[in-house]
Enzyme design. Structure first.
Site, PDB file in Angstrom:
ATOM      1  N   ARG A 122       0.852  -1.197   0.000  1.00  0.00           N
ATOM      2  CA  ARG A 122       0.000   0.000   0.000  1.00  0.00           C
ATOM      3  C   ARG A 122       0.883   1.241   0.000  1.00  0.00           C
ATOM      4  O   ARG A 122       1.116   1.854   1.043  1.00  0.00           O
ATOM      5  CB  ARG A 122      -0.925  -0.009   1.213  1.00  0.00           C
ATOM      6  CG  ARG A 122      -1.882  -1.195   1.238  1.00  0.00           C
ATOM      7  CD  ARG A 122      -2.678  -1.208   2.535  1.00  0.00           C
ATOM      8  NE  ARG A 122      -3.588  -2.347   2.598  1.00  0.00           N
ATOM      9  CZ  ARG A 122      -4.359  -2.643   3.658  1.00  0.00           C
ATOM     10  NH1 ARG A 122      -4.300  -1.853   4.727  1.00  0.00           N
ATOM     11  NH2 ARG A 122      -5.145  -3.692   3.647  1.00  0.00           N
ATOM     12  N   ASP A 137       2.406   4.924  -0.213  1.00  0.00           N
ATOM     13  CA  ASP A 137       1.892   6.195   0.310  1.00  0.00           C
ATOM     14  C   ASP A 137       1.619   7.185  -0.822  1.00  0.00           C
ATOM     15  O   ASP A 137       2.031   6.992  -1.965  1.00  0.00           O
ATOM     16  CB  ASP A 137       2.917   6.825   1.249  1.00  0.00           C
ATOM     17  CG  ASP A 137       3.253   5.939   2.433  1.00  0.00           C
ATOM     18  OD1 ASP A 137       2.381   5.169   2.864  1.00  0.00           O
ATOM     19  OD2 ASP A 137       4.403   6.021   2.920  1.00  0.00           O
ATOM     20  N   ARG A 194      11.198   5.455   4.044  1.00  0.00           N
ATOM     21  CA  ARG A 194      11.401   6.904   4.023  1.00  0.00           C
ATOM     22  C   ARG A 194      12.067   7.398   5.311  1.00  0.00           C
ATOM     23  O   ARG A 194      12.862   8.337   5.282  1.00  0.00           O
ATOM     24  CB  ARG A 194      10.069   7.604   3.795  1.00  0.00           C
ATOM     25  CG  ARG A 194       9.510   7.385   2.380  1.00  0.00           C
ATOM     26  CD  ARG A 194       8.074   7.853   2.254  1.00  0.00           C
ATOM     27  NE  ARG A 194       7.941   9.262   2.587  1.00  0.00           N
ATOM     28  CZ  ARG A 194       6.756   9.855   2.814  1.00  0.00           C
ATOM     29  NH1 ARG A 194       5.635   9.132   2.759  1.00  0.00           N
ATOM     30  NH2 ARG A 194       6.709  11.139   3.096  1.00  0.00           N
TER      31      ARG A 194
END
Length: 291
Positions: A61, A63, A207
């Protein structure tokens, strides 16, 4: 993947798609009520080709703003179409910035998320003081980075660990443990490239790792600081979350399935294939997490 019996008593067919997208125009993969998503656009296109509703499952999924060169999507449907229709037909009606690269029929039990053994992401840092409208939407523009130091600092993350320090506050995963199989950082032209593969990732994990390694690469932090952050089990000391536009889902591994290989982000297209990224930074020691 199971479903209701199709027309004439035949079971529904199950399919896997390799999907590529520019995440800049979307709020992420997952369907949302009041924002455009890749899932909604793709499902609308699939439903038009199938002439009935289609619901999908993705390997990851991603971002808002995150790109993919190989997102793997699975779905079941009683609508029988040739594989070319699931690719070319969908591509004629799907939203801008999304394309199906390939389609395969799979076993009914195949599930794009739960059948995956590994996911691979690449994060791109562009080392250039001058803005570029052609590159900046697809990489984080930073100052010059020491990729050897970043590579060495990241090796403490290889293996199975509690990654509490590198997950977002909104992460809903029941387990904080993930197994990082390999992490490498190297310089390619004006790009610093973080290449990381794991069994799975927590929300914003890549990230947050990228944001921390930058602080080592620009000299603000020593190499050992990343390990200190990992052991702290606390998000607060860790570097800021890197922007979404530099992140790419590039490959997903499924034992027993011979899907087409993942693809490089366009800024690395001259490298020809993902295999060319396997070696770590030029003057670094061999990567102990490589398999």
């Amino acid at each position: 993947m199971t479903g209701a019996t199709g027309a004439g008593g035949a079971p529904p067919a199950a399919y896997a798609l390799g999907v590529e997208y520019d995440g800049g125009a979307y709020s992420g993969w997952q369907r949302q009520r009041n924002a455009p998503s890749v899932q909604e656009e793709l499902e609308n296109a699939l439903s038009r080709v199938a002439a009935r509703p289609v619901r999908t499952v993705a390997a990851g999924r991603t971002d808002a703003g995150v790109h993919a060169t190989k997102q793997v999507v699975s779905f079941g449907t009683s609508a029988r179409r040739p594989l070319k229709a699931w690719r070319d037909g969908v591509n004629t009606v799907v939203g801008q910035g999304i394309k199906v690269r390939w389609a395969r029929e799979v076993d009914a039990e195949f599930h794009a998320r739960y059948s995956a053994a590994a996911r691979r992401y690449i994060y791109l840092f562009r080392m250039d003081p001058v803005p570029s409208p052609l590159s900046d939407p697809f990489a984080w523009r930073v100052s010059s980075l020491g990729t050897d130091a970043m590579h060495q600092a990241g090796q403490c993350l290889v293996g199975e660990h509690d990654f509490t320090s590198f997950r977002a506050a909104g992460c809903q995963s029941r387990s904080r443990h993930r197994n990082v199989y390999r992490l490498a950082v190297r310089t390619i032209g004006d790009l610093a490239v973080l290449d990381i593969e794991a069994n799975a990732f927590l929300l914003h994990m890549v990230r947050n790792i990228a944001g921390s390694l930058v602080q080592v690469g620009d000299g603000r932090r020593p190499q050992g600081w990343v390990g200190e952050c990992l052991r702290a089990l606390d998000r607060r000391p860790v570097g800021k979350t890197a922007p979404a536009n530099g992140l790419y889902l590039v490959d997903v591994a499924y034992p027993g399935y011979d899907f087409p290989a993942g693809r490089l982000p366009p800024l690395l297209s001259g490298l020809e294939s993902l295999d060319r990224l396997q070696c770590p930074a030029a003057s670094s020691a061999p990567d102990p997490g490589q398999r």
